[in-house]
Structures are given as structure tokens and as C-alpha cells.
Design a protein around this motif. Structure first.
Motif, PDB file in Angstrom:
ATOM      1  N   VAL A   1      68.546  80.459  42.561  1.00  0.00           N
ATOM      2  CA  VAL A   1      67.754  81.677  42.774  1.00  0.00           C
ATOM      3  C   VAL A   1      67.479  81.814  44.275  1.00  0.00           C
ATOM      4  N   ILE A   2      67.951  82.905  44.849  1.00  0.00           N
ATOM      5  CA  ILE A   2      67.760  83.175  46.272  1.00  0.00           C
ATOM      6  C   ILE A   2      67.203  84.583  46.430  1.00  0.00           C
ATOM      7  N   ALA A   3      66.074  84.694  47.113  1.00  0.00           N
ATOM      8  CA  ALA A   3      65.442  86.002  47.314  1.00  0.00           C
ATOM      9  C   ALA A   3      65.424  86.345  48.798  1.00  0.00           C
ATOM     10  N   ALA A   4      65.964  87.503  49.139  1.00  0.00           N
ATOM     11  CA  ALA A   4      65.908  88.031  50.503  1.00  0.00           C
ATOM     12  C   ALA A   4      65.001  89.253  50.468  1.00  0.00           C
TER      13      ALA A   4
ATOM     14  N   LEU B   1      69.573  91.420  41.806  1.00  0.00           N
ATOM     15  CA  LEU B   1      68.407  92.107  41.240  1.00  0.00           C
ATOM     16  C   LEU B   1      67.670  92.871  42.336  1.00  0.00           C
ATOM     17  N   ARG B   2      67.687  94.205  42.240  1.00  0.00           N
ATOM     18  CA  ARG B   2      67.004  95.048  43.227  1.00  0.00           C
ATOM     19  C   ARG B   2      65.888  95.876  42.599  1.00  0.00           C
ATOM     20  N   ASP B   3      65.685  95.731  41.315  1.00  0.00           N
ATOM     21  CA  ASP B   3      64.655  96.506  40.618  1.00  0.00           C
ATOM     22  C   ASP B   3      63.279  95.926  40.946  1.00  0.00           C
ATOM     23  N   GLU B   4      62.505  96.664  41.733  1.00  0.00           N
ATOM     24  CA  GLU B   4      61.233  96.158  42.257  1.00  0.00           C
ATOM     25  C   GLU B   4      60.119  96.107  41.214  1.00  0.00           C
ATOM     26  N   LYS B   5      60.336  96.758  40.091  1.00  0.00           N
ATOM     27  CA  LYS B   5      59.220  96.861  39.129  1.00  0.00           C
ATOM     28  C   LYS B   5      58.777  95.502  38.581  1.00  0.00           C
TER      29      LYS B   5
ATOM     30  N   ASP C   1      67.358  91.037  46.081  1.00  0.00           N
ATOM     31  CA  ASP C   1      67.560  91.760  47.339  1.00  0.00           C
ATOM     32  C   ASP C   1      66.632  92.975  47.354  1.00  0.00           C
ATOM     33  N   MET C   2      65.515  92.861  48.118  1.00  0.00           N
ATOM     34  CA  MET C   2      64.520  93.946  48.099  1.00  0.00           C
ATOM     35  C   MET C   2      63.939  94.186  49.478  1.00  0.00           C
ATOM     36  N   ALA C   3      63.750  95.468  49.796  1.00  0.00           N
ATOM     37  CA  ALA C   3      63.097  95.826  51.060  1.00  0.00           C
ATOM     38  C   ALA C   3      61.602  95.521  50.997  1.00  0.00           C
ATOM     39  N   GLY C   4      61.041  95.613  49.805  1.00  0.00           N
ATOM     40  CA  GLY C   4      59.623  95.331  49.640  1.00  0.00           C
ATOM     41  C   GLY C   4      59.346  93.854  49.430  1.00  0.00           C
ATOM     42  N   THR C   5      58.080  93.487  49.553  1.00  0.00           N
ATOM     43  CA  THR C   5      57.663  92.095  49.370  1.00  0.00           C
ATOM     44  C   THR C   5      56.494  92.038  48.403  1.00  0.00           C
TER      45      THR C   5
ATOM     46  N   PHE D   1      71.435  95.052  39.182  1.00  0.00           N
ATOM     47  CA  PHE D   1      70.367  95.789  38.508  1.00  0.00           C
ATOM     48  C   PHE D   1      69.546  96.527  39.565  1.00  0.00           C
ATOM     49  N   GLU D   2      69.599  97.841  39.550  1.00  0.00           N
ATOM     50  CA  GLU D   2      68.912  98.654  40.560  1.00  0.00           C
ATOM     51  C   GLU D   2      67.566  99.173  40.061  1.00  0.00           C
ATOM     52  N   ARG D   3      67.584  99.792  38.874  1.00  0.00           N
ATOM     53  CA  ARG D   3      66.340 100.394  38.359  1.00  0.00           C
ATOM     54  C   ARG D   3      66.442 100.553  36.837  1.00  0.00           C
TER      55      ARG D   3
END
Length: 357
Positions: free
Chosen positions: A21-24, A84-88, A130-134, A57-59
Motif C-alpha cells: 500500500v503506497i499513498a501519494a 485509488l483516487r476516489d476521495e470519499k 493517488d490524491m491531491a487532497g490529504t 477507481f476515480e469516483r
């Protein structure tokens, strides 16, 4: 485990074994994109792109979908990658907002679900978040999330911290930037807060092609290759102003006006660059009068020493108070412009007054 972006990129280049598991996370898309690209190269070395088992997975993603894909054994190559890019699932979209208790419970439920899935990722699968938000770092969820693998915070680089990145990037491309070449790039961008890494990486790649077999890249190389960087034309005008070259400043101003397709935006950015240059010179002039040396001023103003060295004689060309008056006039011009006041012709008048006094 927390790693900064450059450390994680180095580990990926060295093909070190990493957790599943790697999160950027963060606003700098260059780092997130670079990490994702290297991760794919490492996982699928030798496999055609069409044979790579990658699911994104985007949304509008369900936890069941994510769990099913992660636990589905790959058909080709024995490796799979889930992006995984779905921020929810991470509470990013609601961060800083006032939300209902029902929504809070829903977020906690989603977070518990994603933690459970990510805590049991099979060996053949890698999950790249991979998410722009934190997510909120103060929460128990984030602390538990950090324990699952690698969390890399991809923050933007401030211009005054850009030199190490430039040097590392040039080494990756097989070259070395001279001190003055690094200073020139940073001078081009010195009116910005953060560095446009995507754009810079492309310009450095062009520079490596331009230099050919030469491994040391000079200031002249940078000036030849970086001509298309939007900041370069603004820098050229601001630099002509700093050198008190009125004819060049007006000529460049006219060229900028003629070539611009979005004149209002160009005008705003140009005024910002000129005003920033004048503020820099005014600040340097004040520090010089108080007896500070060049390196001390570089440290105080957080500027590359090359920029200070170049600006040192420029400061002496302006009589006391002239820079401050021009800064005020540019500010007043921008205020009046909002209610229909003159723009480009008025800027010319201010520059003529400044550079002929």
C-alpha cells in the motif's frame, strides 16, 4: 511509514522492495505522477502495456468493488495494481466543512471499511492511492492509515528551495547545471511562490537534448532553451526595468501586448512581476544601507545568491524613494483599472517616469 517524495522516488528507482500500500497525497501532481509511473515500471517490468493488470477507481466507487478487484488474482504477470483516487473513502472532500452527524457517521463507516480492506492486501497486488487532497492528520483514521504502508506527502516546492531538485533532475538526465544556470532558472521563476515542476521537467529534458554530448549545462544553454517558459518574457521586462533600460523595457512591453491573446490576464501577471521586482530591489537597497552583506541578504530574502549578486548593482541605479513611488503608482493603477481606468498606456507612463528620473 512516512516518506518525502524525493526519498520514495529514489527507492523506486533503486527498485527496493516496498509495502503493498503506497499513498501519494498532496497538491504537487508532478511527484504523484512520477511515483505512479515508476511504480508501474517496477511492477510490470517486461510486460506489454496491454497485459498490465491495472484498475483505476476515480469516483462513485463501492467498497465491495475495491475489495473484489484487490483479491482477484491477476491473469498476466502475477502482479496487479489498483489505483485509488476516489476521495470519499478518506474524508478529503468534507475536510474543513461543517457536515451533519449522519454524514460524519457515513464517513467513519467508509474509513473503517477502507482500512479493513487495505490491511489485508494480498502479495500479488499493490494499491496506489493517488490524491491531491490529504485526510485530516489529527484523526485516529489517519494515524491508522499511516501504519498500512507508505504515506508520501507530495508538497509543492518553494522557489527558494528549488536548487536541489534542479540539480537532481539534471543528474537524472545525465548532465550538470552550472551554478549560474541554476540561478538563471530560479531568477526566471522568482516572482512565483512555488515551482511548476511539470513544466520544468519538460524544459530540462529539452535542455539535455539541446546540449547533446556536453554534460555541463551553462547559463547560455538555459537562456536558449527556456525561451518558451511563460515567466521568461515577464522576467525579461522586469529585468530591463531593473537595469534601467527604458528602450528595451518599452519594446518588450509592446511585444508582450501584441502577442497576448488574454490581455487582461497578461497585464495582471506582468504588473505583478514588475512590482515584485521593484519590491525586491527596494528591500535589498534598505538592507544594503543597513550594512548587510550579499550572503546575509540572500538568507533573509530567501533568494539564490546568484540573484542577489546580479541585483546588487541594479539597486544602486535608483535614487532614494523612487522604487517605493513606482510600486504605489502600479498599485493605484490596478485599483483604478477595475473601474475602467487606463492600463497598458498608464503602465508605460509609470515606467518612463521611473527609468528617466
Amino acid at each position: 511509514m512516512k516518506l518525502d517524495a524525493e526519498t520514495l522516488i529514489r527507492k523506486l528507482k533503486q527498485k527496493e522492495e516496498l509495502p503493498g500500500v503506497i499513498a501519494a497525497l498532496g497538491e504537487e501532481s508532478y511527484f504523484r505522477g512520477r511515483i505512479g509511473s515508476l511504480l508501474q515500471e517496477n511492477l510490470f517490468a517486461g510486460l506489454e502495456v496491454s497485459d498490465r493488470e491495472i484498475t483505476v477507481f476515480e469516483r462513485d466507487t463501492s467498497l465491495k468493488e475495491v475489495e473484489a478487484v484487490i483479491n482477484n488474482y491477476p491473469f498476466f504477470g502475477g502482479k496487479s495494481l489498483v489505483i485509488l483516487r476516489d476521495e470519499k473513502f478518506f474524508g478529503v472532500m468534507e475536510r474543513g466543512k461543517k457536515i451533519s452527524e449522519a454524514r460524519q457517521e457515513k464517513i467513519k463507516e467508509q474509513q473503517a471499511g477502507i482500512l479493513k480492506i487495505l490491511s489485508d492486501v494480498p502479495e500479488y497486488c499493490t494499491v496506489f492511492i493517488d490524491m491531491a487532497g490529504t485526510p485530516d492528520k489529527r484523526t485516529k483514521f489517519y494515524k491508522d492509515f499511516e501504519k498500512l504502508g507508505i504515506v508520501c506527502e507530495c508538497d509543492s516546492i518553494r522557489i527558494y528551495n528549488l536548487a536541489p531538485w534542479l540539480e537532481a533532475m539534471s543528474e537524472d538526465l545525465g548532465g550538470k547545471l552550472e551554478f549560474s544556470a541554476v540561478g538563471t532558472i530560479m531568477e526566471y521563476l522568482s516572482f512565483r511562490d512555488t515551482a511548476p515542476l511539470e513544466l520544468l521537467s519538460r524544459e530540462l529534458e529539452k535542455l539535455s537534448v539541446y546540449a547533446g554530448e556536453r554534460k555541463v549545462w551553462t547559463r547560455e544553454d538555459v537562456q536558449a532553451v527556456f525561451a518558451e517558459l511563460p515567466e521568461v518574457s515577464q522576467y525579461a521586462i522586469a529585468n530591463a526595468v531593473a537595469d534601467r533600460r527604458l528602450s528595451d523595457a518599452l519594446k518588450l512591453l509592446k511585444i508582450e501586448y501584441m502577442k497576448s491573446t488574454m490581455k487582461d490576464l497578461t497585464f495582471i501577471l506582468l504588473c505583478g512581476s514588475i512590482a515584485a521586482q521593484l519590491r525586491r530591489l527596494a528591500c535589498m537597497k534598505e538592507l544594503m544601507s543597513e550594512g548587510f552583506k550579499q550572503q546575509q541578504i540572500a538568507d533573509i530574502m530567501k533568494l539564490h545568491p546568484f540573484i542577489i549578486k546580479k541585483s546588487w548593482p541594479q539597486c544602486r541605479k535608483f535614487p532614494e524613494g523612487l522604487l517605493e513611488d513606482a510600486i504605489i503608482e502600479i498599485s493605484e493603477m490596478n485599483v483604478k483599472k477595475r473601474s475602467g481606468g487606463r492600463a497598458w498606456p498608464r503602465l508605460e507612463e509609470i515606467l518612463v517616469k521611473l527609468l528617466t528620473a
